[in-house]
Design a protein around this motif. Structure first.
Motif, PDB file in Angstrom:
ATOM      1  N   ASN A  51     -21.904  19.635 -12.290  1.00 37.09           N
ATOM      2  CA  ASN A  51     -22.916  18.654 -12.697  1.00 37.09           C
ATOM      3  C   ASN A  51     -22.194  17.375 -13.101  1.00 37.09           C
ATOM      4  O   ASN A  51     -21.277  17.391 -13.932  1.00 37.09           O
ATOM      5  CB  ASN A  51     -23.724  19.240 -13.867  1.00 37.09           C
ATOM      6  N   HIS A  52     -22.617  16.263 -12.506  1.00 34.29           N
ATOM      7  CA  HIS A  52     -21.956  14.974 -12.734  1.00 34.29           C
ATOM      8  C   HIS A  52     -21.963  14.564 -14.218  1.00 34.29           C
ATOM      9  O   HIS A  52     -20.977  14.020 -14.728  1.00 34.29           O
ATOM     10  CB  HIS A  52     -22.674  13.917 -11.888  1.00 34.29           C
ATOM     11  N   LEU A  53     -23.071  14.834 -14.907  1.00 37.46           N
ATOM     12  CA  LEU A  53     -23.177  14.426 -16.312  1.00 37.46           C
ATOM     13  C   LEU A  53     -22.241  15.273 -17.181  1.00 37.46           C
ATOM     14  O   LEU A  53     -21.642  14.773 -18.135  1.00 37.46           O
ATOM     15  CB  LEU A  53     -24.623  14.538 -16.796  1.00 37.46           C
TER      16      LEU A  53
ATOM     17  N   GLY B  66     -19.522  16.346 -16.057  1.00 36.09           N
ATOM     18  CA  GLY B  66     -18.245  15.699 -15.732  1.00 36.09           C
ATOM     19  C   GLY B  66     -17.977  14.549 -16.688  1.00 36.09           C
ATOM     20  O   GLY B  66     -16.870  14.423 -17.235  1.00 36.09           O
ATOM     21  N   HIS B  67     -18.995  13.709 -16.937  1.00 36.93           N
ATOM     22  CA  HIS B  67     -18.797  12.586 -17.867  1.00 36.93           C
ATOM     23  C   HIS B  67     -18.372  13.098 -19.252  1.00 36.93           C
ATOM     24  O   HIS B  67     -17.541  12.474 -19.916  1.00 36.93           O
ATOM     25  CB  HIS B  67     -20.064  11.740 -17.980  1.00 36.93           C
ATOM     26  N   ILE B  68     -18.949  14.213 -19.693  1.00 39.13           N
ATOM     27  CA  ILE B  68     -18.547  14.762 -21.003  1.00 39.13           C
ATOM     28  C   ILE B  68     -17.043  15.094 -20.974  1.00 39.13           C
ATOM     29  O   ILE B  68     -16.304  14.783 -21.905  1.00 39.13           O
ATOM     30  CB  ILE B  68     -19.378  16.019 -21.350  1.00 39.13           C
TER      31      ILE B  68
ATOM     32  N   SER C 126     -16.065   5.218 -15.988  1.00 41.54           N
ATOM     33  CA  SER C 126     -16.946   5.151 -14.816  1.00 41.54           C
ATOM     34  C   SER C 126     -16.665   6.371 -13.929  1.00 41.54           C
ATOM     35  O   SER C 126     -15.738   7.141 -14.184  1.00 41.54           O
ATOM     36  CB  SER C 126     -16.721   3.844 -14.077  1.00 41.54           C
ATOM     37  N   ASP C 127     -17.476   6.527 -12.891  1.00 38.90           N
ATOM     38  CA  ASP C 127     -17.416   7.735 -12.068  1.00 38.90           C
ATOM     39  C   ASP C 127     -16.023   7.977 -11.486  1.00 38.90           C
ATOM     40  O   ASP C 127     -15.399   7.057 -10.948  1.00 38.90           O
ATOM     41  CB  ASP C 127     -18.442   7.628 -10.927  1.00 38.90           C
ATOM     42  N   ASN C 128     -15.582   9.205 -11.549  1.00 37.30           N
ATOM     43  CA  ASN C 128     -14.267   9.561 -11.013  1.00 37.30           C
ATOM     44  C   ASN C 128     -14.176  11.059 -10.803  1.00 37.30           C
ATOM     45  O   ASN C 128     -14.945  11.824 -11.404  1.00 37.30           O
ATOM     46  CB  ASN C 128     -13.164   9.086 -11.987  1.00 37.30           C
TER      47      ASN C 128
HETATM   48 ZN    ZN Z   1     -21.681   8.617 -13.634  1.00 37.94          ZN
END
Ligand code: ZN
Ligand code: KG4
Length: 326
Positions: A106-108, A110-112, A292-294
């Motif tokens: 899950n992308h979110l 991932g942000h965590i 940011s996204d990575n």
């Molecule tokens: Zn993002």
């Protein structure tokens, strides 16, 4: 080592993370910001075409590590469907060719984990997630136990910066340029109303503020010089952040988080960080390069699943572009 792929929006990225000690062995990201900038926002069809072009190029650079890879992780949710499928298609092809298990991330989440690149994770944790697609307060009890305490009713925090930037012809993404203009402006010049300030609702809303800015720009259209633009950006940013802080204070009254963090692309905003630090001097933030996204954050999150044996078969692994839960 786990090879991870991120392609949920407009960044193509691949990382390789060591399972023991979480060392980031390889990390490369190619952003499409410039390609979308002329359109004032992400064009899904263009994003997909660029992922198809750049992901294999990045993979080529990581070739020497392929014999050591033990699993392939990929962002499966949420995001733009046509972008997500590019990463998932590459992940499945690698899984078949190298006979490796798959991990959907899950992308979110991932942000965590952008907070824990090359580090052990610290839970429980309260999180403010501010990105282009989401504005959420999360109660993160553990890797598999994440509750959404508040979210946006309409636009997200980052999206509102993007929309203000579009109205001022700043291009995309709007966050960094609006912040830059805000630094030169008078934040008290325009008295925009703080959204939902008289509502007991614990939620966010940015579409009304965006409309206030639109009307203000219209009113000054014959005199939209650099100073007026700066004052609009500064006043908008002040109110956008005041809204976040007002609602967050309410959440923090009921939830005494042991640790508190801000993550997501918009967590790079210095004014936001400063205001959050007034609330929590022990605020956790990710290094700028991982806000940011990575794919590094996706890889780091996937290590937890790897260790638990949370793998998905070729048939199971699928995209969920609009998933709302974790
Ligand atoms: Zn993002
Ligand atoms: O997390 P992210 O890279 O992508 C998504 O998952 O959406 O976040 C991108 C968003 C964009 O809306 C961008 O304008 C915003 O984060 N952003 C900012 C700043 N830097 C990026 N917003 C406000 N201030 C910034 N300095």
């Amino acid at each position: 080592m786990v090879l991870s792929i991120e392609s949920s929006c407009d960044d193509s990225s691949i990382a390789i993370t060591r399972v023991d000690g979480y060392e980031l062995i390889f990390h490369k990201k190619i952003s499409q910001e410039l390609d979308h900038s002329v359109y004032g926002g992400v064009v899904p069809e263009l994003a997909a075409r660029l992922h198809a072009k750049t992901l294999p190029k990045i993979l080529e650079q990581a070739k020497e590590f392929l014999p050591h890879i033990k699993a392939i992780a990929v962002t499966t949710e949420p995001g733009l469907s046509v972008s997500l499928v590019e990463g998932v298609a590459m992940a499945k092809a690698l899984s078949v060719a190298l006979n490796l298990p798959l991990i959907g991330v899950n992308h979110l989440k991932g942000h965590i984990y952008s907070l824990f690149i090359e580090k052990k994770a610290v839970f429980p944790l309260g999180v403010l997630l501010v990105s282009g697609g989401h504005t959420q307060v999360l109660d993160v009890k553990s890797h598999d136990n994440i509750n959404i305490l508040a979210s946006t009713l309409d636009d997200s925090f980052g999206e509102s910066f993007d929309k203000v930037a579009k109205m001022l012809d700043f291009g995309y993404p709007g966050g960094p340029v609006v912040e830059k203009y805000a630094k030169k402006g008078d934040a008290s010049r325009f008295d925009f109303t703080i959204p939902l300030q008289n509502s007991s609702k614990i939620a966010f809303s940015y579409s009304g503020l965006k409309n206030q800015v639109r009307l203000c720009i219209q009113e000054h259209k014959d005199n939209l010089n650099e100073q007026v633009k700066s004052d609009i950006c500064a006043s908008f940013q002040r109110v956008a952040i005041a809204h976040l802080i007002q609602k967050l204070k309410k959440v923090l009254k009921s939830y005494k988080f042991k640790n508190f963090a801000v993550v997501g692309g918009a967590s790079a905003n210095e004014h936001l960080r400063g205001e959050l630090e007034k609330l929590r001097s022990d605020l956790l933030v990710a290094p700028m390069e991982f806000c940011s996204d990575n794919a590094a954050m996706i890889g780091r999150a996937s290590i937890e699943d790897f260790l638990k044996g949370n793998f998905a078969s070729l048939e199971q692994l699928d995209i969920k572009p609009r998933v709302k839960s974790f």
